[in-house]
Write an enzyme that holds these catalytic residues in place. Structure first.
Site, short mmCIF file in Angstrom:
data_model
loop_
_atom_site.label_atom_id
_atom_site.label_comp_id
_atom_site.label_asym_id
_atom_site.label_seq_id
_atom_site.Cartn_x
_atom_site.Cartn_y
_atom_site.Cartn_z
N GLY A 28 28.87 -5.68 37.36
CA GLY A 28 28.78 -6.83 36.47
C GLY A 28 27.35 -7.03 36.01
N THR A 29 26.97 -8.25 35.74
CA THR A 29 25.63 -8.68 35.30
C THR A 29 25.01 -7.71 34.29
OG1 THR A 29 24.72 -7.76 37.37
CG2 THR A 29 25.16 -10.11 37.31
N ASP A 60 32.66 -2.68 43.02
CA ASP A 60 33.12 -4.01 42.62
C ASP A 60 33.10 -4.14 41.09
OD1 ASP A 60 33.41 -7.07 43.70
OD2 ASP A 60 32.23 -7.00 41.85
N TYR A 65 34.11 -8.03 32.92
CA TYR A 65 32.88 -7.26 32.76
C TYR A 65 33.02 -6.20 31.67
CZ TYR A 65 31.80 -8.86 37.59
OH TYR A 65 31.59 -9.59 38.73
N LYS A 90 38.89 -7.97 39.33
CA LYS A 90 39.16 -9.42 39.27
C LYS A 90 39.87 -9.75 37.97
CE LYS A 90 34.56 -9.90 41.35
NZ LYS A 90 33.92 -8.72 40.74
N HIS A 120 39.01 -14.46 39.45
CA HIS A 120 37.57 -14.44 39.24
C HIS A 120 36.93 -15.82 39.36
CE1 HIS A 120 34.34 -11.87 37.06
NE2 HIS A 120 33.77 -12.74 37.84
N SER A 153 37.36 -15.88 43.91
CA SER A 153 35.92 -15.82 43.66
C SER A 153 35.49 -17.13 43.02
CB SER A 153 35.60 -14.64 42.73
OG SER A 153 34.22 -14.51 42.51
N GLN A 175 34.51 -14.58 46.91
CA GLN A 175 33.24 -13.99 46.48
C GLN A 175 32.46 -15.06 45.73
OE1 GLN A 175 31.90 -10.79 43.23
NE2 GLN A 175 33.17 -9.84 44.82
N THR A 247 25.60 -5.88 45.44
CA THR A 247 24.38 -5.80 44.64
C THR A 247 24.50 -4.66 43.65
OG1 THR A 247 21.96 -5.83 44.77
CG2 THR A 247 23.12 -4.26 46.22
N SER A 249 22.14 -1.81 40.75
CA SER A 249 20.93 -1.31 40.11
C SER A 249 21.31 -0.06 39.34
CB SER A 249 19.85 -0.97 41.13
OG SER A 249 18.70 -0.45 40.46
N LYS A 251 18.92 2.21 39.00
CA LYS A 251 17.91 3.15 39.50
C LYS A 251 18.34 3.78 40.82
CE LYS A 251 14.14 0.54 37.36
NZ LYS A 251 12.97 -0.32 37.61
#
Length: 294
Positions: A28-29, A60, A65, A90, A120, A153, A175, A247, A249, A251
């Site tokens: 997500g995000t 996840d 998303y 979700k 969600h 969530s 969540q 979490t 990333s 990278k």
């Protein structure tokens, strides 16, 4: 560090005996796509494949998303057996038709089932009845074998209480945004009483979005003590409190770094110190309007 130097991610049992890895990779995000964008983001596909190659087994996602297709492609191209992966998605966009929503999600994911299916957020509901009806539909998804476990969530205690009034199957997880500056102690206490596990998103908020706060000196001190980064200390705080931490990333170096949380533990006193210091600041990133914080 080579990925084979990282231990397997520990799992914790949920209240229906499904076990979930304590560290999850979220899509997500930063990866969020605009509604109607049906393109496949190869950068995300490769990032997910990298996460899987490094050792992440908990993935996840969510229909809103717009990244379920990428998850599906990455899982297929990873070569990892399906049963080794724990896949969460979700429902909210198509909450009015959950049977159709799970089928759409499974098609995009190229899977026959998900390990965990979540509502969600509760904010779609205009009353208790809509929350309870949605949960009854979720139970049918599990009974049909399309989800190994079901949960929610962003629920408040009141939403959980309403759901539990008519639930045949209790939610296994809620969540929520959870970090030292948003500890939600009453909700956490209630969930522990009801054996509903917490999955934490936004666990790195104190250093990524709210730096300069009261936990910084202690987190920095512990990072030096354990020879890890501040982010790893915050992830470990979540896990040592009993949470499942999610979490993300893009990278590879950062993803490898996060896996180091599996190589050390904070002492109970260190967990308490971060918690106590965190109470000196309140900071919410997501769903601010729904909590009257805008």
């Amino acid at each position: 560090m080579a990925s084979n130097a990282i231990p397997n991610t520990p799992r914790v049992k949920l209240n229906d005996n499904v076990s979930i890895p304590v560290l999850g990779y979220g899509t997500g995000t930063a990866w969020y796509k605009q509604r109607g964008d049906d393109s496949v983001n190869r950068e995300l596909v490769e990032a997910i494949k990298t996460a899987i190659r490094l050792g992440y087994r908990h993935l996840d996602g969510a229909e809103v998303y717009g990244t379920e297709a990428e998850l599906g492609v990455a899982i297929k191209e990873s070569g990892i057996p399906r049963e080794e992966l724990f896949v969460t998605t979700k429902v909210i966009t198509n909450i009015a038709d959950i049977p159709s929503a799970i089928d759409q999600s499974l098609r995009k994911l190229q899977l026959n089932y998900v390990d965990l299916y979540l509502i969600h957020s509760p904010f779609f509901a205009k009353g208790d009845g809509e929350l309870q009806q949605a949960w009854a539909a979720m139970e049918k998804v599990q009974q049909a074998g399309k989800a190994k476990a079901i949960g929610v969530s962003n629920y408040h205690q009141s939403h959980l209480e309403t759901t539990l009034q008519t639930a045949v199957i209790a939610p296994v997880i809620n969540q929520i945004e959870h970090h030292p500056y948003l500890q939600q102690e009453e909700l956490v206490r209630f969930q522990r009483e009801k054996d509903i596990k917490i999955a934490s998103y936004g666990p790195l908020t104190p250093i990524l979005r709210a730096p300069g706060g009261p936990v910084d000196p202690k987190v920095s001190e512990l990072a030096a003590k354990y020879k890890v980064t501040e982010g790893e200390v915050l992830l470990r705080w979540s896990i040592d409190r009993g949470d499942v931490a999610v979490t993300t990333s893009s990278k590879e170096s950062r993803l490898q770094e996060f896996l180091q949380v599996l190589t050390f533990q904070l002492t109970p006193e260190e967990v308490r110190e971060i918690s106590q210091l965190g109470q000196g600041r309140h900071y919410r990133v997501f769903w601010r309007k729904q909590h009257g914080e805008e």
